[in-house]
Write an enzyme that holds these catalytic residues in place. Sequence first.
Site, PDB file in Angstrom:
ATOM      1  N   GLY A  37      30.298  88.986  94.695  1.00 25.48           N
ATOM      2  CA  GLY A  37      30.419  88.030  95.109  1.00 25.48           C
ATOM      3  C   GLY A  37      31.162  88.806  96.901  1.00 25.48           C
ATOM      4  O   GLY A  37      31.398  89.452  97.223  1.00 25.48           O
ATOM      5  N   GLY A  84      33.563  86.354  98.345  1.00 25.09           N
ATOM      6  CA  GLY A  84      35.216  84.939  98.521  1.00 25.09           C
ATOM      7  C   GLY A  84      36.235  86.079  99.626  1.00 25.09           C
ATOM      8  O   GLY A  84      35.570  86.677 100.311  1.00 25.09           O
ATOM      9  N   LEU A  85      37.094  85.652  99.828  1.00 17.29           N
ATOM     10  CA  LEU A  85      38.337  86.029 100.740  1.00 17.29           C
ATOM     11  C   LEU A  85      37.745  87.557 100.147  1.00 17.29           C
ATOM     12  O   LEU A  85      37.647  89.007 100.509  1.00 17.29           O
ATOM     13  CB  LEU A  85      39.580  86.042 100.360  1.00 17.29           C
ATOM     14  CG  LEU A  85      39.844  84.323 100.534  1.00 17.29           C
ATOM     15  CD1 LEU A  85      41.264  84.686 100.710  1.00 17.29           C
ATOM     16  CD2 LEU A  85      39.287  84.655 102.259  1.00 17.29           C
ATOM     17  N   ALA A  86      38.194  88.511  98.628  1.00 17.25           N
ATOM     18  CA  ALA A  86      38.299  89.351  98.118  1.00 17.25           C
ATOM     19  C   ALA A  86      37.110  90.383  98.402  1.00 17.25           C
ATOM     20  O   ALA A  86      36.996  91.593  99.499  1.00 17.25           O
ATOM     21  CB  ALA A  86      38.417  89.709  96.862  1.00 17.25           C
ATOM     22  N   GLY A  87      35.488  89.949  98.245  1.00 13.64           N
ATOM     23  CA  GLY A  87      34.429  90.307  98.028  1.00 13.64           C
ATOM     24  C   GLY A  87      33.879  90.701  99.891  1.00 13.64           C
ATOM     25  O   GLY A  87      33.287  91.762 100.452  1.00 13.64           O
ATOM     26  N   HIS A 123      48.874  73.467  88.140  1.00 11.74           N
ATOM     27  CA  HIS A 123      48.909  72.959  89.128  1.00 11.74           C
ATOM     28  C   HIS A 123      49.011  71.355  88.719  1.00 11.74           C
ATOM     29  O   HIS A 123      48.795  71.057  88.222  1.00 11.74           O
ATOM     30  CB  HIS A 123      47.665  73.271  90.030  1.00 11.74           C
ATOM     31  CG  HIS A 123      48.135  73.408  91.440  1.00 11.74           C
ATOM     32  ND1 HIS A 123      48.637  71.729  92.206  1.00 11.74           N
ATOM     33  CD2 HIS A 123      48.590  74.153  92.569  1.00 11.74           C
ATOM     34  CE1 HIS A 123      49.019  71.710  93.140  1.00 11.74           C
ATOM     35  NE2 HIS A 123      49.263  73.223  93.946  1.00 11.74           N
ATOM     36  N   ARG A 150      55.819  74.968  89.936  1.00 11.25           N
ATOM     37  CA  ARG A 150      54.631  74.779  89.167  1.00 11.25           C
ATOM     38  C   ARG A 150      53.773  74.597  87.689  1.00 11.25           C
ATOM     39  O   ARG A 150      54.263  73.295  87.019  1.00 11.25           O
ATOM     40  CB  ARG A 150      53.053  75.444  89.776  1.00 11.25           C
ATOM     41  CG  ARG A 150      52.541  75.176  90.759  1.00 11.25           C
ATOM     42  CD  ARG A 150      51.747  76.563  91.850  1.00 11.25           C
ATOM     43  NE  ARG A 150      51.921  76.081  92.747  1.00 11.25           N
ATOM     44  CZ  ARG A 150      51.099  76.887  93.763  1.00 11.25           C
ATOM     45  NH1 ARG A 150      50.315  77.418  92.869  1.00 11.25           N
ATOM     46  NH2 ARG A 150      50.349  76.577  95.105  1.00 11.25           N
ATOM     47  N   GLU A 201      40.983  87.024  92.533  1.00  6.86           N
ATOM     48  CA  GLU A 201      40.871  86.981  91.574  1.00  6.86           C
ATOM     49  C   GLU A 201      40.927  87.490  90.141  1.00  6.86           C
ATOM     50  O   GLU A 201      41.118  87.814  89.000  1.00  6.86           O
ATOM     51  CB  GLU A 201      41.032  85.708  91.014  1.00  6.86           C
ATOM     52  CG  GLU A 201      41.266  85.399  90.539  1.00  6.86           C
ATOM     53  CD  GLU A 201      41.248  83.692  90.506  1.00  6.86           C
ATOM     54  OE1 GLU A 201      40.779  82.728  91.372  1.00  6.86           O
ATOM     55  OE2 GLU A 201      41.550  82.336  89.228  1.00  6.86           O
ATOM     56  N   LEU A 210      45.424  83.577  98.358  1.00  8.02           N
ATOM     57  CA  LEU A 210      45.133  84.655  99.958  1.00  8.02           C
ATOM     58  C   LEU A 210      45.198  85.877 100.137  1.00  8.02           C
ATOM     59  O   LEU A 210      44.399  86.561 100.649  1.00  8.02           O
ATOM     60  CB  LEU A 210      45.141  83.670 100.951  1.00  8.02           C
ATOM     61  CG  LEU A 210      44.583  82.238 100.432  1.00  8.02           C
ATOM     62  CD1 LEU A 210      44.989  80.950 101.879  1.00  8.02           C
ATOM     63  CD2 LEU A 210      42.894  81.947  99.710  1.00  8.02           C
TER      64      LEU A 210
END
Lengths: 225, 289, 660
Positions: free
Chosen positions: C58, C60-63, C284, C348, C443, C459
């Site tokens: 992955g 994304g932000l983490a990976g 959401h 939410r 996530e 994020l």
Amino acid sequence: MVNLLWRSTIGKKAVMAVSGLVMLLYLVAHMLGNLKIFFGPDDFNGYAHWLRTIGEPALGYEWTLWVVRVVLLAAVVLHIVAAYQLSRRDIAARPVGYAHRGASRLRMTFATRTMRWGGVILGLFIVWHILDLTTLTVNPHAEPGHPYENVVASFSTWYGNTIYIAAMLALGLHIRHGFAAAARSLGVTSARLAAGLRVTANGLALVLTAGFLAVPLAVMTGVVS
Amino acid sequence: MNAPHSTSDRTQPGATDDAETTDGAAHGTTDGAAHGATDGMELTLRIWRQPGPEEQGAMTTYRVTGISPDMSFLDMLDTLNERLIAEGDEPVAFDHDCREGICGACGMVINGQAHGPQPTTTCQLHMRHFDDGDTIDVEPWRAAAFPVIRDLVVDRGALDRVIGAGGYITAPTGSAPEAHATAVPKPAADTAFAHAECIGCGACVAACPNGAAMLFTAAKVVHLGVLPQGAPERESRVLDMVTAMDDEGFGGCTQVGACATACPKGIPFESISDMNREYLRAVRKGGRG
Amino acid sequence: MQDPTAAAPPYAGYEVGTPLADTRAPDGPLAERWNTRRFTAKLVNPANRRNRTVIVVGTGLAGGAAGATLAEQGYHVVQFCYQDSPRRAHSIAAQGGINAAKNYRNDGDSVRRLFHDTVKGGDFRSRESNVHRLAEVSTEIIDQCVAQGVPFAREYGGLLDTRSFGGVQVSRTFYARGQTGQQLLLGAYQALSRQIAAGRVEMHPRCEMLDLIVVDGRARGIVARDLVTGRIETHTADAVVLATGGYGNVFHLSTNAKNSNATAIWRAHRRGALLANPCFTQIHPTCIPRAGDHQSKLTLMSESLRNDGRIWVPRTPGDHRPPQDIPEDERDYYLERAYPAFGNLVPRDIASRAAKNVCDEGRGVGPGGQGVYLDFADAMERLGRRAVEEKYGNLFEMYERITDESPYETPMRIYPAIHYTMGGLWVDYDLQTTVPGLFAIGEANFSDHGANRLGASALMQGLADGYFILPATLGDYLASLPADLTPRAEIDDAHPDVRATVDEVADRLCALLSNNGDRSPESFQKELGELLWEECGMARDADGLRHALEEIPRLRAEFWRRIRVPGSGEAFNQSLEKAHRVSDYLELAELMCLDALHREESCGGHFRSESQTGTGEAERDDERFSYVAAWEFTGEGKPPVLHREELDFEDVRPSQRSYA
């Protein structure tokens, strides 16, 4: 530095821009000089002679002219070689076209679309023009030291006029796209300047084309004979 | 060859049963011109099909019916694909992911225009911009630097390599100063943002008659170049990225402007001359920063 | 492998296994724990790091952040993403912002306040030590991103702008217009690209992890499919990091990217990693309702719209008049009516549930009655059209592009949609799963958001895990490996554990390809999604969940009987990719429903109709359920084993939420 300029597409484009502007500058002077023809054979031939004696006695006969010729030749060669190499790159970068035929959202101006072929026409014209009025190889009058008579003779032939007029129209289009493109290639960006550049490009194209065409038209209509 | 769908009707409402086969067999309904919400549009699609990178491809004609104007272009292709699967054919391959216009995965040339007639991504293009009875040509991005993988899918790895050559600010994790140590004037921050919006979809390359990646590269050069953080690598960045761009086989810029017209994020055309200026400045400064 | 086409008997029961504890978080004061842990963590000699290979799945932000940072530290990183470029991971779609306890506004924010807000927002189902660490690290994230050139919004003085978000009382959300996720992701992607170009990260785009290789009880690699050639490849390493995001697409319709999937975490779960709180899913409230059956993806509209828009539906069911023709006294501003204090700004989960309730009463608007109005007429009257345009212009434009309706002229229609999954692989304080050497970040893990995530916190968590936490804790694992560990060189394709895993993957793909049934992967995902949305969506009850638990095994059997995947496995084949993902959803869904059934309380995003206050609010049961439910896989269709991790609250005292 030379390497960085010549090896990259952006650098080569800058070389084209600078060489193009050098030629443009020359053309402005050339066009103004041409208009001397309306003052009659003596003025015009005198002007042509003066061109050869600029800088005398410090410089020798035709020295200045040869410096200009060498600079121009370098500009032409750089411009053509760069254009050729960049065009080959561009064509190779898009080997397969789109199958779709029809109106596209992209509206390229005629000037933009004709840059490459226009350039080829201008290159061939330069050869003709030198053979016609510098070396006089193909000029019907061909009398050294009498450029006025040579010009009139050349523009008294149908082919002389056709070639010249076609080339000058191509020149106008070439300048119209080329001037603004050169500015962008050299990194002139701001929106206000861009509008000014477009106006300048169109103005230059118009004035140069009109100025150059004035001579053959004058010969054809008998104003100059 | 067609398997019965009656048993799966509950889960596939309308997805397969009102579509027509590719061989142009007589169409049952008579609504030809109807644009109504109930019947939807009927379209002829000419899609580039190519089984693999090394294989020949061709434009193949399909007819789809029951297309709602509210569908996105990709929803419409989904509908076609569901039918192709039901018929035992292989569906049309196309890249897509977020379907919100931000990931940059989708992209196809629709009627000769990258991302189609609207200034947005293909996933955000809706069928209401087409008319009933239209013939639509769908082709992959075409550029030497983007070889076709299959159908409408191309390899855009060249763009990643251009970024890898210098499209970053060297700031290893943990080395950062306090965020407020350097103020960034708002105009510079706004300019940076406007150029950072690029989604890397490649539409600029696809639209450019020279297959050039100038707009893509320029967007990153300007984004990082206007920020104080990007100043130390300003010269090396533009030189290295342009070299990478040339090495990947992208063409050069002939100032046509097709890239900026096709860009779904409105990256300004002027960014290209900004990059030219940056490049020439770096050359004047003697290369490496 | 058992015969998958025979429906397994439904399970509603489960066994309770040994309790679980996080043994990695040090004791001592909360604020000292992360410091202590970093100090006690063993370090890998810098000269040895390049001999250590870490797989990161992955980007994304983490990976992306983890891959870049581990490579900067000197490790050899092998990274994977299914997209054609690491820049496309779905973090890119996050709009709102990122929280950080910088207190630049001098408005009383602090690490402690961010920590409190997050624990409370998570409805007291998260771990205090993890959340406190997240709040501590938050400030460093902003520094890091600014240094990378992330163009955050700034004020005229040149300093960073912030806004308030998610109903908290301080202004701590940093943002880059409505594209914060994009800008943060591109920052991480650029850092990662630098490492790829330097040869320190070996990047495999268009390559999807299909299984985990476990040797001698440790994660030692993955089996992946090259999506272009179809080749099944094995990659080995000293540790494996999963940064593969959430599993919201199990619902078919969600705001996730179309190809986001649960395969990596589910396959890891099958190989022994416990899966925690799978029923904690976030819905959401402000998405664009779907326009028809053809639609397979929902688009989120920023929550900020609720600051000025008023939510209403017609008072009478079945009122199909255009909104302009419905007079004021025949409209029901139901949030303002039921929650006078918070009005349209309730959290939410509450806003979502209320919307579902009015639609269930037949008062919904738009196609299929699945929508409510979000009306800006009052705001335009009060602030002027220009002001509204300035604030929300780009959102209105996006709405109009999708729906062909102008929110300036007619009220927007919105409807809730699945957005984020708080559940995920169980990890300890070091972000390590129960399989040694297997880490989960972002996530993909369950760690920090409890039963409900606050806005602008996803994020923050992804980047905290990737930039700062994992790089500190992974070294400890690598430095502590036993001397007699099987060397990487011996874990080749001939190794029996590797061969067995590869064979299983190949068999599964072969089964999908050779079945030649009559239903598409999409049709199964849709049927499963509709079932889950109905029974395990915004409101859940025992009967519905039992029904789902009966239906899912039946659907799974039908899938293996009737799936049709055209084409071949040795080529680019998107149908095969999808079918494989759906086959995993069909297993994960069952565990989700069981988790939801067993948790007989309401908390955060998990609302059990049986457990509500007199006014219809979620009612927690701290006596019985103040724990993390970590599930152990025991076999397909077999009841799993529940391991409870009890939650202790030292600093924050659990209280019942009230917004009335």
